[in-house]
Design an enzyme around this catalytic site. Sequence first.
Site, mmCIF file in Angstrom:
data_model
loop_
_atom_site.group_PDB
_atom_site.id
_atom_site.type_symbol
_atom_site.label_atom_id
_atom_site.label_comp_id
_atom_site.label_asym_id
_atom_site.label_seq_id
_atom_site.Cartn_x
_atom_site.Cartn_y
_atom_site.Cartn_z
ATOM 1 N N HIS A 48 0.841 -1.210 0.000
ATOM 2 C CA HIS A 48 0.000 0.000 0.000
ATOM 3 C C HIS A 48 0.871 1.253 0.000
ATOM 4 O O HIS A 48 0.682 2.158 -0.822
ATOM 5 C CB HIS A 48 -0.909 -0.035 1.228
ATOM 6 C CG HIS A 48 -1.704 1.218 1.455
ATOM 7 N ND1 HIS A 48 -3.056 1.303 1.173
ATOM 8 C CD2 HIS A 48 -1.353 2.430 1.967
ATOM 9 C CE1 HIS A 48 -3.490 2.516 1.478
ATOM 10 N NE2 HIS A 48 -2.471 3.223 1.971
ATOM 11 N N GLU A 49 1.821 1.309 0.930
ATOM 12 C CA GLU A 49 2.670 2.499 1.024
ATOM 13 C C GLU A 49 3.549 2.652 -0.210
ATOM 14 O O GLU A 49 3.790 3.762 -0.691
ATOM 15 C CB GLU A 49 3.523 2.452 2.295
ATOM 16 C CG GLU A 49 2.728 2.397 3.596
ATOM 17 C CD GLU A 49 1.712 3.517 3.743
ATOM 18 O OE1 GLU A 49 1.903 4.594 3.136
ATOM 19 O OE2 GLU A 49 0.707 3.321 4.448
ATOM 20 N N HIS A 52 1.628 4.203 -3.012
ATOM 21 C CA HIS A 52 1.381 5.643 -2.867
ATOM 22 C C HIS A 52 2.366 6.470 -3.697
ATOM 23 O O HIS A 52 2.062 7.596 -4.088
ATOM 24 C CB HIS A 52 1.495 6.062 -1.395
ATOM 25 C CG HIS A 52 0.187 6.031 -0.671
ATOM 26 N ND1 HIS A 52 -0.975 6.564 -1.192
ATOM 27 C CD2 HIS A 52 -0.143 5.547 0.558
ATOM 28 C CE1 HIS A 52 -1.965 6.398 -0.330
ATOM 29 N NE2 HIS A 52 -1.489 5.785 0.739
ATOM 30 N N GLU A 108 -5.970 6.624 -1.734
ATOM 31 C CA GLU A 108 -5.949 5.488 -0.811
ATOM 32 C C GLU A 108 -6.525 4.237 -1.455
ATOM 33 O O GLU A 108 -6.067 3.119 -1.187
ATOM 34 C CB GLU A 108 -6.719 5.836 0.470
ATOM 35 C CG GLU A 108 -6.120 6.971 1.281
ATOM 36 C CD GLU A 108 -4.723 6.647 1.804
ATOM 37 O OE1 GLU A 108 -4.393 5.454 1.977
ATOM 38 O OE2 GLU A 108 -3.956 7.593 2.038
ATOM 39 N N ASP A 112 -4.652 0.748 -1.819
ATOM 40 C CA ASP A 112 -5.209 -0.505 -1.285
ATOM 41 C C ASP A 112 -5.180 -1.602 -2.345
ATOM 42 O O ASP A 112 -4.766 -2.738 -2.086
ATOM 43 C CB ASP A 112 -6.653 -0.299 -0.822
ATOM 44 C CG ASP A 112 -6.746 0.346 0.559
ATOM 45 O OD1 ASP A 112 -5.724 0.381 1.272
ATOM 46 O OD2 ASP A 112 -7.848 0.808 0.918
ATOM 47 N N HIS A 173 -9.439 8.077 3.384
ATOM 48 C CA HIS A 173 -9.596 6.625 3.288
ATOM 49 C C HIS A 173 -11.073 6.267 3.144
ATOM 50 O O HIS A 173 -11.950 6.923 3.714
ATOM 51 C CB HIS A 173 -9.066 5.926 4.545
ATOM 52 C CG HIS A 173 -7.621 6.179 4.824
ATOM 53 N ND1 HIS A 173 -7.182 7.290 5.506
ATOM 54 C CD2 HIS A 173 -6.519 5.459 4.515
ATOM 55 C CE1 HIS A 173 -5.864 7.253 5.607
ATOM 56 N NE2 HIS A 173 -5.425 6.151 5.011
ATOM 57 N N ARG A 179 -12.917 -0.820 2.194
ATOM 58 C CA ARG A 179 -11.505 -1.093 1.901
ATOM 59 C C ARG A 179 -11.326 -2.589 1.651
ATOM 60 O O ARG A 179 -10.425 -2.991 0.910
ATOM 61 C CB ARG A 179 -10.622 -0.633 3.058
ATOM 62 C CG ARG A 179 -10.641 0.860 3.280
ATOM 63 C CD ARG A 179 -9.615 1.319 4.287
ATOM 64 N NE ARG A 179 -8.264 1.278 3.716
ATOM 65 C CZ ARG A 179 -7.208 1.814 4.302
ATOM 66 N NH1 ARG A 179 -7.328 2.424 5.483
ATOM 67 N NH2 ARG A 179 -6.019 1.750 3.732
#
Length: 211
Positions: A48-49, A52, A108, A112, A173, A179
Site C-alpha cells: 500500500h505504502e 502511494h 488510498e 489498497d 480513506h 476497503r
Amino acid sequence: MSPPTVNAYYTPSKNQIVFPAGILQAPFYDQEYPKSLNFGAMGVVMGHELTHGFDDQGREYDKFGNLRPWWNNRSIENFNVQTKCFINQYSSYKLQDDHVDGKQTLGENIADNGGLKSAYHAYLDWVGHHTPERPLPTLNLTHQQLFFLGFAQVWCSSSTAEADHLQILTDPHSPAKYRVIGTLSNSKEFAENYGCAKNSRMNPVHKCEVW
C-alpha cells in the site's frame, strides 16, 4: 508518528516509507503466524505504502522527491482513464445515507488495490522458494485463502453512525468495510481462490485496476 503508533506512511517529498514499531504486531504481523497471514496483513500495508508513490499525488514527485512532471502525456492520459473506474466504483458505496466520495478517497483506494496485488505476488514468490506451510487446524482454508482473510481481518472494526458520517466527509480513506469489499472485488485471484460466482458482488466482470 511515534514508535508505538499503529500506522504507516509514505512521504513523496522524501520518497520515504515509514513503519513505526507499533504496527509490527498482531493482527498485522507476528513471527509465529503463517506467512500467508503476515503477507496478507503487513505485506499489504507495505505494498500500500509503496503504491502511494504512484497514486494520483505521489506520481507527481520524482525519485528524488522533487515535484516535477516526469511522466509523458500518454501515460498521464491512460492513468486518468484507469482511475475513473475507481472513482465510479467507490462512489457507488454508501454508509447509511452518505455516499463515499470516490475522488476524495482515490489515492488510498489506488494504494489498497495495488498493495493487495503486489503483496499477493510477493507471497507466491515466497512460496516458490520455501517448503509449503502446514494448514491451520479446523479452518479448512488454503494458505492462499488465508492470505485474503489476513487482509480482511485487519479492517474488522466497529463505529457509530456519527463517526461514519464524519469519516465520509473528511477522511481520504474509504470506510473499513469498503476497503475490504472494494479491493477484494477487484482481485481475480481472490475470486479464483474463494470460488466466487462470475458477475457476483465479489467477482464482477468489470474490475478496476491501475497497478
